[in-house]
Design an enzyme around this catalytic site. Structure first.
Site, mmCIF file in Angstrom:
data_model
loop_
_atom_site.group_PDB
_atom_site.id
_atom_site.type_symbol
_atom_site.label_atom_id
_atom_site.label_comp_id
_atom_site.label_asym_id
_atom_site.label_seq_id
_atom_site.Cartn_x
_atom_site.Cartn_y
_atom_site.Cartn_z
ATOM 1 C CG HIS A 1 -22.806 -17.124 109.757
ATOM 2 N ND1 HIS A 1 -24.060 -17.657 109.576
ATOM 3 C CD2 HIS A 1 -21.942 -18.012 109.212
ATOM 4 C CE1 HIS A 1 -23.955 -18.810 108.955
ATOM 5 N NE2 HIS A 1 -22.679 -19.055 108.710
ATOM 6 C CG HIS B 1 -17.672 -18.802 107.114
ATOM 7 N ND1 HIS B 1 -17.612 -19.947 107.859
ATOM 8 C CD2 HIS B 1 -18.938 -18.758 106.627
ATOM 9 C CE1 HIS B 1 -18.773 -20.579 107.808
ATOM 10 N NE2 HIS B 1 -19.598 -19.872 107.063
HETATM 11 P P1 5GP Z 1 -22.749 -21.806 107.144
HETATM 12 O O1 5GP Z 1 -22.711 -23.158 106.496
HETATM 13 O O2 5GP Z 1 -24.154 -21.536 107.608
HETATM 14 O O3 5GP Z 1 -22.179 -20.704 106.325
HETATM 15 O O4 5GP Z 1 -21.780 -21.885 108.379
HETATM 16 C C1 5GP Z 1 -22.145 -22.288 109.644
HETATM 17 C C2 5GP Z 1 -20.860 -22.432 110.400
HETATM 18 O O5 5GP Z 1 -21.186 -22.498 111.762
HETATM 19 C C3 5GP Z 1 -20.079 -23.702 110.070
HETATM 20 O O6 5GP Z 1 -18.749 -23.364 109.721
HETATM 21 C C4 5GP Z 1 -20.160 -24.530 111.327
HETATM 22 O O7 5GP Z 1 -18.960 -25.237 111.573
HETATM 23 C C5 5GP Z 1 -20.426 -23.499 112.382
HETATM 24 N N1 5GP Z 1 -21.248 -23.941 113.510
HETATM 25 C C6 5GP Z 1 -22.346 -24.730 113.458
HETATM 26 N N2 5GP Z 1 -22.870 -24.880 114.696
HETATM 27 C C7 5GP Z 1 -22.094 -24.160 115.527
HETATM 28 C C8 5GP Z 1 -22.118 -23.930 116.933
HETATM 29 O O8 5GP Z 1 -22.979 -24.403 117.673
HETATM 30 N N3 5GP Z 1 -21.146 -23.136 117.445
HETATM 31 C C9 5GP Z 1 -20.164 -22.580 116.660
HETATM 32 N N4 5GP Z 1 -19.263 -21.827 117.291
HETATM 33 N N5 5GP Z 1 -20.099 -22.794 115.335
HETATM 34 C C10 5GP Z 1 -21.053 -23.560 114.773
#
Ligand code: 5GP
Length: 141
Positions: free
Chosen positions: A102, A104
Protein backbone atom coordinates in the site's frame (compact mmCIF):
# COMPACT_ATOMS: atom_id res chain seq x y z
CA UNK A 1 7.71 -14.42 5.19
CA UNK A 2 5.05 -15.42 2.67
CA UNK A 3 1.91 -13.43 1.89
CA UNK A 4 -0.87 -13.95 4.45
CA UNK A 5 -4.24 -13.88 2.64
CA UNK A 6 -5.92 -13.12 5.97
CA UNK A 7 -4.00 -9.91 6.70
CA UNK A 8 -6.28 -7.02 7.66
CA UNK A 9 -6.02 -5.24 4.29
CA UNK A 10 -6.89 -8.40 2.35
CA UNK A 11 -9.95 -8.77 4.61
CA UNK A 12 -10.96 -5.14 4.03
CA UNK A 13 -10.65 -5.53 0.23
CA UNK A 14 -12.83 -8.67 0.40
CA UNK A 15 -15.39 -6.79 2.49
CA UNK A 16 -14.75 -8.97 5.55
CA UNK A 17 -13.58 -6.08 7.75
CA UNK A 18 -14.83 -2.49 7.93
CA UNK A 19 -13.17 0.63 6.57
CA UNK A 20 -13.93 4.18 5.48
CA UNK A 21 -13.68 3.64 1.74
CA UNK A 22 -12.88 6.39 -0.74
CA UNK A 23 -12.57 4.65 -4.10
CA UNK A 24 -12.07 1.29 -5.79
CA UNK A 25 -11.24 0.11 -9.31
CA UNK A 26 -10.13 -3.15 -10.91
CA UNK A 27 -6.58 -3.03 -9.49
CA UNK A 28 -6.65 -0.72 -6.45
CA UNK A 29 -8.65 0.06 -3.29
CA UNK A 30 -8.48 3.40 -1.46
CA UNK A 31 -9.48 4.09 2.17
CA UNK A 32 -8.82 6.47 5.02
CA UNK A 33 -6.05 5.41 7.45
CA UNK A 34 -7.68 4.48 10.78
CA UNK A 35 -4.64 5.85 12.69
CA UNK A 36 -4.08 9.02 10.68
CA UNK A 37 -0.77 10.82 10.99
CA UNK A 38 -2.39 13.94 9.55
CA UNK A 39 -5.86 15.04 8.50
CA UNK A 40 -6.65 13.35 5.18
CA UNK A 41 -4.14 10.47 5.57
CA UNK A 42 -5.25 8.08 2.83
CA UNK A 43 -4.05 4.61 1.80
CA UNK A 44 -3.91 3.15 -1.72
CA UNK A 45 -3.93 -0.66 -1.60
CA UNK A 46 -3.10 -3.00 -4.46
CA UNK A 47 -5.64 -5.74 -5.05
CA UNK A 48 -2.81 -8.16 -5.86
CA UNK A 49 -1.82 -10.56 -3.07
CA UNK A 50 1.58 -8.89 -2.68
CA UNK A 51 3.46 -8.40 0.56
CA UNK A 52 6.18 -5.98 -0.55
CA UNK A 53 6.95 -3.81 -3.57
CA UNK A 54 9.28 -6.49 -5.00
CA UNK A 55 6.32 -8.89 -5.27
CA UNK A 56 4.05 -6.64 -7.37
CA UNK A 57 3.54 -7.32 -11.07
CA UNK A 58 4.54 -4.38 -13.30
CA UNK A 59 0.84 -3.89 -14.14
CA UNK A 60 -0.16 -3.73 -10.47
CA UNK A 61 2.74 -1.38 -9.70
CA UNK A 62 1.65 0.91 -12.53
CA UNK A 63 -1.96 0.85 -11.32
CA UNK A 64 -0.87 1.69 -7.76
CA UNK A 65 1.13 4.74 -8.78
CA UNK A 66 -1.60 5.96 -11.15
CA UNK A 67 -4.23 5.71 -8.42
CA UNK A 68 -1.84 7.26 -5.90
CA UNK A 69 -1.25 10.25 -8.18
CA UNK A 70 -4.99 10.69 -8.84
CA UNK A 71 -5.95 10.43 -5.17
CA UNK A 72 -3.09 12.77 -4.16
CA UNK A 73 -4.49 15.33 -6.59
CA UNK A 74 -7.97 14.87 -5.10
CA UNK A 75 -6.67 15.19 -1.54
CA UNK A 76 -4.82 18.36 -2.55
CA UNK A 77 -7.96 19.78 -4.15
CA UNK A 78 -10.18 18.84 -1.20
CA UNK A 79 -7.92 19.84 1.70
CA UNK A 80 -5.39 22.25 0.19
CA UNK A 81 -2.44 21.18 2.37
CA UNK A 82 0.90 23.01 2.22
CA UNK A 83 2.59 19.86 0.94
CA UNK A 84 2.07 16.16 0.36
CA UNK A 85 4.13 13.16 1.41
CA UNK A 86 3.85 9.85 -0.47
CA UNK A 87 5.34 6.85 1.36
CA UNK A 88 5.58 3.09 0.94
CA UNK A 89 7.30 0.81 3.50
CA UNK A 90 8.82 -2.66 2.99
CA UNK A 91 9.58 -5.12 5.79
CA UNK A 92 9.40 -4.50 9.52
CA UNK A 93 12.83 -2.86 9.43
CA UNK A 94 11.52 -0.59 6.70
CA UNK A 95 8.63 0.51 8.93
CA UNK A 96 5.96 -1.77 7.42
CA UNK A 97 3.26 -2.89 9.86
CA UNK A 98 0.64 -4.36 7.49
CA UNK A 99 2.13 -6.86 5.05
CA UNK A 100 0.05 -6.06 1.99
CA UNK A 101 1.44 -3.48 -0.49
CA UNK A 102 0.00 0.00 0.00
CA UNK A 103 0.97 3.62 -0.51
CA UNK A 104 0.47 6.39 2.06
CA UNK A 105 -0.86 9.77 0.93
CA UNK A 106 -0.08 12.19 3.75
CA UNK A 107 -1.07 15.86 3.55
CA UNK A 108 1.50 18.03 5.34
CA UNK A 109 1.12 21.41 6.95
CA UNK A 110 3.74 24.09 7.58
CA UNK A 111 2.73 24.47 11.23
CA UNK A 112 1.36 21.06 12.36
CA UNK A 113 3.71 18.18 13.19
CA UNK A 114 2.92 14.76 11.75
CA UNK A 115 1.59 12.29 14.36
CA UNK A 116 3.47 9.02 15.04
CA UNK A 117 3.03 6.10 12.63
CA UNK A 118 0.16 3.65 13.30
CA UNK A 119 -0.29 4.76 16.91
CA UNK A 120 -3.59 6.54 17.68
CA UNK A 121 -6.85 5.09 16.38
CA UNK A 122 -9.66 7.56 15.66
CA UNK A 123 -13.43 7.15 15.54
CA UNK A 124 -14.18 6.10 11.92
CA UNK A 125 -17.14 8.51 11.95
CA UNK A 126 -14.67 11.43 12.00
CA UNK A 127 -13.12 10.13 8.75
CA UNK A 128 -16.39 9.94 6.80
CA UNK A 129 -16.65 13.67 5.97
CA UNK A 130 -13.01 13.69 4.80
CA UNK A 131 -13.63 10.65 2.60
CA UNK A 132 -16.67 12.37 1.11
CA UNK A 133 -14.68 15.51 0.29
CA UNK A 134 -11.88 13.48 -1.31
CA UNK A 135 -14.42 11.39 -3.29
CA UNK A 136 -16.10 14.53 -4.59
CA UNK A 137 -12.72 15.99 -5.64
CA UNK A 138 -11.83 12.73 -7.44
CA UNK A 139 -14.50 13.50 -10.02
CA UNK A 140 -12.76 16.80 -10.81
CA UNK A 141 -9.09 15.67 -11.17
P1 5GP B 1 2.53 0.41 7.10
O1 5GP B 1 3.21 0.55 8.43
O2 5GP B 1 2.33 -1.06 6.82
O3 5GP B 1 3.18 1.14 5.98
O4 5GP B 1 1.14 1.12 7.24
C1 5GP B 1 -0.02 0.51 7.68
C2 5GP B 1 -1.00 1.63 7.88
O5 5GP B 1 -2.27 1.04 7.99
C3 5GP B 1 -0.78 2.44 9.15
O6 5GP B 1 -0.70 3.82 8.83
C4 5GP B 1 -1.96 2.11 10.02
O7 5GP B 1 -2.41 3.23 10.76
C5 5GP B 1 -2.99 1.66 9.03
N1 5GP B 1 -3.92 0.63 9.49
C6 5GP B 1 -3.63 -0.45 10.26
N2 5GP B 1 -4.73 -1.20 10.44
C7 5GP B 1 -5.73 -0.59 9.77
C8 5GP B 1 -7.11 -0.88 9.59
O8 5GP B 1 -7.65 -1.87 10.07
N3 5GP B 1 -7.83 -0.02 8.83
C9 5GP B 1 -7.27 1.10 8.27
N4 5GP B 1 -8.09 1.88 7.55
N5 5GP B 1 -5.97 1.42 8.43
C10 5GP B 1 -5.21 0.58 9.16
Amino acid sequence: MSYDPNNIFAKIIRGEAPCVKVYEDEHTFVMMDIMPQAEGHTLVLTKEPAEMIYDLSPEAAAACIQTTQRVAKAVRKALQPDGMMIAQFNGAAGGQTVFHVHFHILPRSNDTKMKPHAREMVDPATLQPLAERIRAALDEV
